[in-house]
Each structure stands twice: as structure tokens, then as C-alpha cells.
Design an enzyme around this catalytic site. Structure first.
Site, PDB file in Angstrom:
ATOM      1  N   ASP A   1      41.132  57.155  21.462  1.00 42.61           N
ATOM      2  CA  ASP A   1      41.459  56.997  22.869  1.00 42.61           C
ATOM      3  C   ASP A   1      43.402  56.736  22.657  1.00 42.61           C
ATOM      4  O   ASP A   1      44.154  57.097  23.532  1.00 42.61           O
ATOM      5  CB  ASP A   1      41.268  55.337  22.804  1.00 42.61           C
ATOM      6  CG  ASP A   1      41.053  54.364  24.572  1.00 42.61           C
ATOM      7  OD1 ASP A   1      41.248  56.014  25.417  1.00 42.61           O
ATOM      8  OD2 ASP A   1      41.725  53.886  24.639  1.00 42.61           O
TER       9      ASP A   1
ATOM     10  N   MET B   1      31.246  60.725  46.694  1.00 44.69           N
ATOM     11  CA  MET B   1      32.503  61.000  45.742  1.00 44.69           C
ATOM     12  C   MET B   1      33.807  60.401  46.576  1.00 44.69           C
ATOM     13  O   MET B   1      34.499  60.384  45.546  1.00 44.69           O
ATOM     14  CB  MET B   1      31.777  62.676  45.369  1.00 44.69           C
ATOM     15  CG  MET B   1      32.805  63.092  44.377  1.00 44.69           C
ATOM     16  SD  MET B   1      32.779  61.626  43.258  1.00 44.69           S
ATOM     17  CE  MET B   1      31.615  62.830  41.891  1.00 44.69           C
TER      18      MET B   1
ATOM     19  N   ASP C   1      37.805  64.786  56.333  1.00 46.76           N
ATOM     20  CA  ASP C   1      36.276  65.596  56.703  1.00 46.76           C
ATOM     21  C   ASP C   1      36.379  66.008  57.864  1.00 46.76           C
ATOM     22  O   ASP C   1      37.216  65.578  58.613  1.00 46.76           O
ATOM     23  CB  ASP C   1      35.169  64.222  56.136  1.00 46.76           C
ATOM     24  CG  ASP C   1      33.802  64.401  55.593  1.00 46.76           C
ATOM     25  OD1 ASP C   1      33.884  64.830  54.858  1.00 46.76           O
ATOM     26  OD2 ASP C   1      33.762  65.942  56.816  1.00 46.76           O
TER      27      ASP C   1
ATOM     28  N   VAL D   1      31.500  69.926  49.366  1.00 43.90           N
ATOM     29  CA  VAL D   1      29.961  70.873  48.477  1.00 43.90           C
ATOM     30  C   VAL D   1      30.169  71.464  47.193  1.00 43.90           C
ATOM     31  O   VAL D   1      31.425  71.859  46.988  1.00 43.90           O
ATOM     32  CB  VAL D   1      28.577  70.898  49.855  1.00 43.90           C
ATOM     33  CG1 VAL D   1      29.700  72.830  50.195  1.00 43.90           C
ATOM     34  CG2 VAL D   1      27.652  71.282  48.683  1.00 43.90           C
TER      35      VAL D   1
ATOM     36  N   LYS E   1      33.825  76.543  48.553  1.00 45.22           N
ATOM     37  CA  LYS E   1      35.310  75.090  47.765  1.00 45.22           C
ATOM     38  C   LYS E   1      36.294  76.525  48.642  1.00 45.22           C
ATOM     39  O   LYS E   1      37.855  75.736  48.629  1.00 45.22           O
ATOM     40  CB  LYS E   1      34.236  74.850  46.365  1.00 45.22           C
ATOM     41  CG  LYS E   1      33.595  74.035  46.171  1.00 45.22           C
ATOM     42  CD  LYS E   1      33.920  73.760  44.849  1.00 45.22           C
ATOM     43  CE  LYS E   1      32.962  72.423  44.430  1.00 45.22           C
ATOM     44  NZ  LYS E   1      33.542  71.066  45.489  1.00 45.22           N
TER      45      LYS E   1
ATOM     46  N   SER F   1      32.301  70.646  39.023  1.00 43.77           N
ATOM     47  CA  SER F   1      31.337  69.971  37.741  1.00 43.77           C
ATOM     48  C   SER F   1      30.633  71.591  36.953  1.00 43.77           C
ATOM     49  O   SER F   1      30.905  71.194  35.663  1.00 43.77           O
ATOM     50  CB  SER F   1      29.823  69.513  38.227  1.00 43.77           C
ATOM     51  OG  SER F   1      29.146  69.618  38.963  1.00 43.77           O
TER      52      SER F   1
ATOM     53  N   HIS G   1      37.784  67.465  37.192  1.00 46.93           N
ATOM     54  CA  HIS G   1      36.263  66.540  37.544  1.00 46.93           C
ATOM     55  C   HIS G   1      35.942  65.276  37.776  1.00 46.93           C
ATOM     56  O   HIS G   1      36.000  65.136  35.983  1.00 46.93           O
ATOM     57  CB  HIS G   1      36.065  67.530  36.604  1.00 46.93           C
ATOM     58  CG  HIS G   1      34.158  67.186  36.473  1.00 46.93           C
ATOM     59  ND1 HIS G   1      33.691  67.206  35.232  1.00 46.93           N
ATOM     60  CD2 HIS G   1      33.079  66.547  37.370  1.00 46.93           C
ATOM     61  CE1 HIS G   1      31.737  67.141  35.739  1.00 46.93           C
ATOM     62  NE2 HIS G   1      31.688  66.294  37.135  1.00 46.93           N
TER      63      HIS G   1
ATOM     64  N   ASN H   1      30.183  60.481  37.907  1.00 46.90           N
ATOM     65  CA  ASN H   1      29.819  59.707  38.908  1.00 46.90           C
ATOM     66  C   ASN H   1      29.112  58.691  38.377  1.00 46.90           C
ATOM     67  O   ASN H   1      28.154  58.708  37.671  1.00 46.90           O
ATOM     68  CB  ASN H   1      28.775  60.667  40.064  1.00 46.90           C
ATOM     69  CG  ASN H   1      28.575  60.378  41.452  1.00 46.90           C
ATOM     70  OD1 ASN H   1      29.636  58.735  41.838  1.00 46.90           O
ATOM     71  ND2 ASN H   1      27.489  60.233  42.106  1.00 46.90           N
TER      72      ASN H   1
ATOM     73  N   TYR I   1      33.059  58.633  26.864  1.00 44.99           N
ATOM     74  CA  TYR I   1      33.559  58.469  28.579  1.00 44.99           C
ATOM     75  C   TYR I   1      32.703  58.803  29.723  1.00 44.99           C
ATOM     76  O   TYR I   1      33.050  59.142  30.328  1.00 44.99           O
ATOM     77  CB  TYR I   1      34.925  58.554  28.382  1.00 44.99           C
ATOM     78  CG  TYR I   1      35.752  57.339  27.500  1.00 44.99           C
ATOM     79  CD1 TYR I   1      35.291  56.705  26.996  1.00 44.99           C
ATOM     80  CD2 TYR I   1      37.271  57.745  27.407  1.00 44.99           C
ATOM     81  CE1 TYR I   1      35.918  55.117  26.655  1.00 44.99           C
ATOM     82  CE2 TYR I   1      38.215  56.463  26.866  1.00 44.99           C
ATOM     83  CZ  TYR I   1      37.602  55.378  26.671  1.00 44.99           C
ATOM     84  OH  TYR I   1      38.061  54.643  25.626  1.00 44.99           O
TER      85      TYR I   1
END
Length: 717
Positions: free
Chosen positions: A296, A324, A343, A401, A407, A429, A450, A453, A660
Site C-alpha cells: 500500500d 455510478m 446527463d 452505459v 461510449k 470495466s 475504472h 461499485n 482492494y
């Protein structure tokens, strides 16, 4: 000057009070071997000066002593038992020497006094803290117990129950909490600290304070009635086992040591502590947890270096609201970077703001925030239905999305609405960063970011370097992730990047077991209770969402057809086709309801067994060792491939990504620590037994070579 070394200086103040100042080179004081040796020599010099009537411990840094130098631990712990015991005994004797000085002693505690720093102040008669102080014994977080007398002195200063809580949880305490239980005698403003400590010490010298009885209490057995002691320790054992479980022996050992030492004087009690310390120091758990701490530090050190190349991120934007986007906005705003949440639909913006408000309200309810702070964070989030408010953003995170064309379209569009030097990152992801970069005019300012969640809980951020990403782009996104309170790990582009690339072979191993007739509930139980995952694979897929898992699995199969391609249906396909998406629609491998506290509750569902039975036949029983091997071998090998291919830069970053990002059991330290602990040759032999199961079970040539040479992934300490 009474004594001087590179780490400690002792001078004589007025009224014959000696001031011992910890002031090592560098930014913090630590108890390394050199400082311990200097402290011993300094105390010897103080003892020899007959004019001294009191001693004040202080720090020349902004913080008192952060603890032992953990970088020395792994090497020390490889010593044989007798040598290690001798070292611990000698170190403990230094703290005894401090406690046994023939005049009153006091500590002026500024900032952190942790581990050995806390044990040092416990050896003094009086303790005064400033309002910024944090005091505690975090050793159980490293798989250890305090080794310089902490388990002996703390119960005699603050009582057994309080000491058990402090030591078994390893949490550091605020000054008001420390004052309440008697760990410190006063709390003052930082500017008054030394003057207040000196005055208290003068009062002790003048016998206005009974320092002798305080000291005497630390030398004798605990004053705890027999029945009360029995109840106290029995309760503590039950509570500690419930939280720590069988995989983390240190908290339970701490209870046992305090219990055994309760009826003993200091000398005998310290022997119990010393023996327990070396026993824990030799465990694989301590090696793994110390390794995580060092990894770490290494990862955070890399992030700090990146900060020097980074452009300042004073404002940000996130494209796409919802859960998200709302999570990212909350995290940025709560850590001080204002963010625009954009948005195309007002309901989505409402959902995103609602997510942030929900998280903040929970903090206020728990007393971790105030309504004023909550309002300040929400004011740091600007909702927007058009691009105008993002024109000055330093970093824009696209979080729409998970679909390549959508994207790509959003990324091409946003590029025309931001400054030429604004950095653009995609929160994806699985989708290739190099593929998405093709839609951009300036791909050098683009990379992946990335988040996992739920954003507010998961500490990892994967920063994905595309083939055209500039160093400034990567450094700036790393710095922004750090500023958000996250641990960033830079990985190179490939299907699934690092974490998902190694997670899906684990799911494939699980699916193979089910295809051969294994019971998913038994697999979960073995992987949770025996291997130590927070969730077994079936439960994890339900939480992630089987629709998400199904999509990602297809991406992985396309990217690595030789290993991750499939013949026929697997368990994930069966659940997806039956619209059993997991927690999100209350049915997956398990069925879900809400308990009285509003938390999801999982139950076995006969429908799952019927669906799987139709495809795979009757259930068969598998030994626990085979379940673990078949799930873990694919993940381990794929992780090693990522290192060999340069997707990750080091074993340390790989292990931190797994701990993590997906909750790899910390007591195992990550895949590379797990391999080193097991022995690479032993792993290769185990994998070869399952080689007939396909490409995911084939070890690499480099692994075989490492095994043949008895090598390790981490250098020997």
C-alpha cells in the site's frame, strides 16, 4: 546538550527538567533499530545525570511517533525464535528503563502516537495531548500484538475492557476519547502543548501530583475481581471471534495475553507478551498483512510521484448520472473537487443527486458529518442537462452505459465542448481503451478510469493506459483518483484490463464445477469459510448482476478465445436466459428479500437447482480442496500472465488490485504473496493435476522455470 544522535536530542531546561526530542531525518519519527538504540543510550545518559528531576518526551515533527519501522519487520521475523525473542526482550527493556527513571516523566503528544509511539507514552507517568493527536495500538491490523509492553501497560492505565477494545480493533483514538478513559491526562491547543506538559511535570516534581502511585499501578497485576475478570475476558473472546474469525489470530491472541498477564507483575507479564509476539511474527498471516501494508505504501508512493507530472485538477465533470455517476460525483465533491454531473435526462440527474444525498445523510446520522458539511458537499455538485457547464473542467469522466458505440459517440461529442488541454477518461470495466480512443481527435489526452461499485466503499481505481495516452494524462488521472481518496493502480489495456481479466477465470472455474454437478451453495461456503473470500462466486455474481456478468464474460471470451471461450451453456448463461439477474431483480443463484433492517437477505431457491439440474444432471459431492483448487488456479495463472505481459507493473500492484478491487482475502496477501507462501513449485504441481480441464489450468513456462529454481515473486527480505 545531554545527548545527541541523528534521531534523538536531549537538552536540560530550567528547573532541572530534561527534554528528550524525537527528531529523525525525514518527515516522520519511527521506532527503527537505530532509534531504539539511541533511546536506550539517551536514557542511560539521563540516568547518569544526578541533577535531573523530571523528563519530558516531545517530537520535533508535526506528529509524535507513527510506530515501528515496518520495513524492517519481514527481515527481523525471518530470524530464528531465540534471536527474535532476544531482540523483543531488549527492545522492551528500553521502555522499562524509561518507566523506571527515578523522577516523574511526561509525554507531550502531538499528532500520531501509534504502535511503539503509544507504548512509549504509556511508559511515562503523565500524558498530555494536543487537539490533533491520534493515539492507538494498530498492531493487530498487521497480524501482530504490541511488542514493547502495550498489552501490559494499557490495561493498567485505562482498564481491561477499554484496552481490549483498543488493541483488538487496532483503531486509533481521538484525544477526547483518550481523555475520557484516562489514556491522557489533559488535552490542550497545539500552541499550548509543551507549556502545559512542563507545568504538569513541575506539579509532579513538587509532589502536587501523585505520579508514584500511577507508576506503581503499571508494575503490579491488574486490580480486577476474579468473577469480573472471567466475565470480561469471556465476553471479549466471543466478540473478537465473531469479528476476526479463525483466519486472523492476532486479536484473539491479544485477549489471551491480557488475560494471562492480568495476575502477573510487569516482568512476568512482559514475558507472556514477548512469547506471543514472536509466535504471531512467524505466522503466514503476519507476513501477508505486513506485505499489504508495505505494498500500500509502495502504490501510494507511486501515486505521489505521479503528482509531480500531473496537471492540477481543480474542477471535474462526470457524464452520465445514475448510481455510478452519482457515486463518482459524491466522491469528488466530498473530497473537495467541485464536479458537474451531466446527463440527457432529468430523472437520471435526480437519481444521481439522490444517491449523493443518501450517502451524506447516512454520514450525518452516524455522527461522521454535519448538515452544514452535507450542504457544502451537495453544493459542490452541479447538475446539468447540456455541455455548457463543463467547458472549464480539468478532468471529464465518461460514465454512460457500458456499450462501445454509445461510449464512442459520447466521447467524440464531449471533445468538442471542453478545453484543448482537458483530460477525458472513460469509466469502463471491459471496453478496450484503444478502441474507444479511435473516436477521439486527441487520443493522447484520453485513458480509462475504472471505478468499482459501490464507488464510496471500494478503494481501488484502475487507471488504464491506452497506446496513445500521454504520461501527463495518466499522471493527472492518478493524482485525481488519489485526491478522491482512492488507491489508483495503472494497468495497460487489454480485455477486462487487470481486475476483471483475472476475476472471470475464477468464475469460469466455478462454472466448470457446477457443470460437473457441484452445489453452488457448498462452493460459496467453502470459498467464504475456508479460503476467506467475503462472498463466494455465486453470491458475488448475484451482487455484480448476472446480466453484467454475462456481458463481461462474452467480452472476455472474444478477447481470449483459447482460454475463456466456451463450449455450450454454463451456469451464468442459464441464469441470464431465465432473467435471474441477481439482487437487482431479487432472483439469481439465490432469491432475495429485505430483512427488518432494510438489508438484502439471501435464501436458497429451489428454482435455481431445477434450472441447473436440467442442464447438468444430479448434484455430486466435491472435497473442499478440489473446490478451492478449481476456482483459484485459473485466477492465479491469469494474474501471473498479467505480470508476464506487462499489464501490471509489479507483484505489489497486482496484489493490491486484488485486495482492494475484489476483496481477495487480506490474510493471504494477494495472489503473488499466496504463491510465495504456498511455494511456486507446489502450486505448479497442484495445477498440473487439473491440467485436463483446459487452457485456464495451464501454467506458463516462466512459472515452471521459477518453480524449478525455487524462486519467489517477492524478493527475500
Amino acid at each position: 546538550m545531554i545527548y545527541q544522535s541523528p534521531t534523538i536530542q536531549v537538552e536540560l531546561l530550567e528547573d532541572n527538567i530534561a527534554k528528550l526530542c524525537f527528531n529523525a531525518p525525514g518527515s516522520v519519527n519511527k521506532f527503527d533499530k537505530e532509534t531504539l538504540s539511541s533511546l536506550d543510550a539517551a536514557l542511560e545518559s539521563i540516568k547518569q545525570d544526578a541533577s535531573i528531576q523530571g523528563l519530558l518526551l516531545t517530537s520535533g515533527k508535526s506528529t509524535f511517533i507513527v510506530g515501528a519501522d515496518i520495513t524492517e519487520f519481514l527481515g527481523l521475523f525471518k530470524l530464528d525464535d531465540a534471536t527474535l525473542l532476544s531482540w523483543v526482550e531488549q527492545a522492551s527493556a528500553v521502555f522499562d528503563k524509561l518507566e523506571d527513571l527515578p523522577f516523574p516523566t511526561a509525554s507531550a503528544v502531538n499528532g500520531f502516537a501509534l504502535g511503539g509511539g503509544c507504548e512509549a507514552i504509556l511508559a511515562t507517568d503523565l500524558r498530555i495531548a494536543d487537539t490533533n493527536a491520534r493515539i492507538g495500538l494498530p498492531e493487530t491490523k498487521l497480524g501482530l500484538i504490541p511488542g514493547f509492553g502495550g498489552t501490559v501497560r494499557l490495561p493498567r492505565v485505562i482498564g481491561a475492557d477499554n484496552a481490549l477494545e483498543w488493541i483488538t480493533t487496532g483503531k486509533d483514538q481521538r484525544p477526547d476519547a483518550a481523555l475520557k478513559v484516562g489514556a491522557v491526562d489533559a488535552v490542550v491547543a497545539p500552541e499550548n502543548l509543551e507549556a502545559a506538559a512542563l507545568q504538569m511535570l513541575k506539579d509532579a516534581i513538587a509532589e502536587k501530583l501523585d505520579w508514584q502511585s500511577r507508576r506503581n499501578r503499571k508494575l503490579k497485576p491488574l486490580t480486577l475481581p476474579k468473577v469480573e475478570a472471567m466475565m470480561s475476558f469471556a465476553t471479549a473472546k466471543g466478540m473478537v471471534f465473531k469479528v476476526a474469525g479463525k483466519h486472523y489470530p492476532a486479536p484473539m491472541m491479544a485477549v489471551s495475553v491480557i488475560e494471562q498477564a492480568a495476575t502477573l507483575d510487569r516482568a512476568e507479564a512482559l514475558k507472556v507478551e514477548n512469547q506471543a509476539f514472536i509466535k504471531l511474527a512467524k505466522t503466514e498471516v503476519a507476513t501477508a498483512l505486513i506485505g499489504i501494508f508495505l505494498n500500500d505504501q509502495f502504490v501510494k508512493g507511486k501515486a505521489k510521484k505521479a503528482g509531480k507530472l500531473a496537471k492540477n485538477v481543480d474542477s471535474a465533470a462526470v457524464l452520465g448520472a445514475g448510481i455510478m455517476g452519482g457515486g463518482i460525483a459524491y466522491q469528488s465533491a466530498s473530497k473537495g473537487t467541485p464536479i458537474v454531473m451531466k446527463d440527457i435526462a432529468q430523472p437520471a440527474l435526480d437519481l444521481g443527486l439522490g444517491e449523493a444525498a443518501k450517502l451524506l445523510t447516512a454520514q450525518v446520522k452516524r455522527g461522521r458529518s454535519t448538515p452544514a458539511k452535507m450542504a457544502a458537499v451537495l453544493n459542490n455538485i452541479t447538475p446539468a442537462l447540456d455541455y455548457a457547464p463543463i467547458k472549464d473542467a480539468d478532468v471529464v469522466v465518461e460514465a454512460v452505459v457500458e456499450h462501445p458505440k454509445v461510449k464512442a459517440s459520447v466521447l467524440a461529442e464531449v471533445e468538442g465542448h471542453v478545453a484543448d488541454d482537458a483530460i477525458i477518461a472513460s469509466n469502463t470495466s471491459t471496453i478496450s481503451i484503444n478502441l474507444l480512443a479511435k473516436s477521439m481527435k486527441k487520443p493522447e489526452r484520453f485513458c480509462g478510469m475504472h471505478f468499482f461499485n459501490p464507488v464510496h466503499k471500494m478503494p481501488l481505481v484502475e487507471v488504464i493506459r491506452g497506446e496513445n495516452s500521454s504520461e501527463e494524462t495518466i499522471a493527472s488521472v492518478v493524482a485525481y483518483a488519489s485526491k478522491m481518496g482512492k488507491t489508483p493502480i495503472v494497468v495497460n489495456d487489454c480485455p477486462g484490463f487487470f481486475v476483471n481479466r483475472v476475476l472471470f477465470p475464477y468464475f469460469a472455474g466455478f462454472s466448470g464445477l457446477l457443470a460437473d454437478g457441484a452445489d453452488f451453495a457448498k462452493v460459496d461456503k467453502v470459498m467464504e469459510k475456508q479460503f476467506g473470500w467475503p462472498m463466494g462466486p455465486a453470491y458475488l455474481l448475484d451482487v455484480v448482476g448476472l446480466d453484467t456478468g454475462h456481458h463481461a464474460q462474452a467480452v472476455m471470451a472474444e478477447g481470449f478465445p483459447d482460454r475463456m471461450g466456451k463450449n455450450g451453456k454454463d451456469a451464468i448463461d442459464i441464469m441470464f436466459e431465465s432473467e435471474r439477474f441477481g439482487q437487482k431483480n431479487t432472483k439469481g443463484f439465490y432469491s432475495y428479500s429485505v430483512d427488518r433492517r432494510g438489508k438484502p437477505k439471501k435464501d436458497l431457491d429451489p428454482t435455481s437447482y431445477e434450472l441447473l439440474g436440467k442442464e447438468f444432471g444430479e448434484l455430486k459431492d466435491f472435497e473442499s480442496d478440489e473446490i478451492i483448487a478449481r476456482c483459484m488456479i485459473p485466477m492465479v495463472i491469469e494474474t501471473v500472465r498479467c505480470l508476464e505481459e506487462g499489464i501490471i507493473a509489479s507483484p505489489a500492484e497486482g496484489d493490491m488490485g486484488l485486495v482492494y478491487g475484489i476483496g481477495f482475502p487480506p490474510f493471504r496477501g494477494g495472489v503473488f504473496r499466496y504463491l510465495d507462501t504456498m511455494g511456486v513449485a507446489n502450486f505448479v504441481a497442484m495445477a498440473d493435476k487439473f491440467a485436463h480441464l483446459g487452457g485456464l489450468y495451464q501454467v506458463t513456462d516462466a512459472m515452471r522455470e521459477l518453480a524449478a529454481n525455487n524462486g519467489t515473486y517477492y524478493p527475500a527480505a
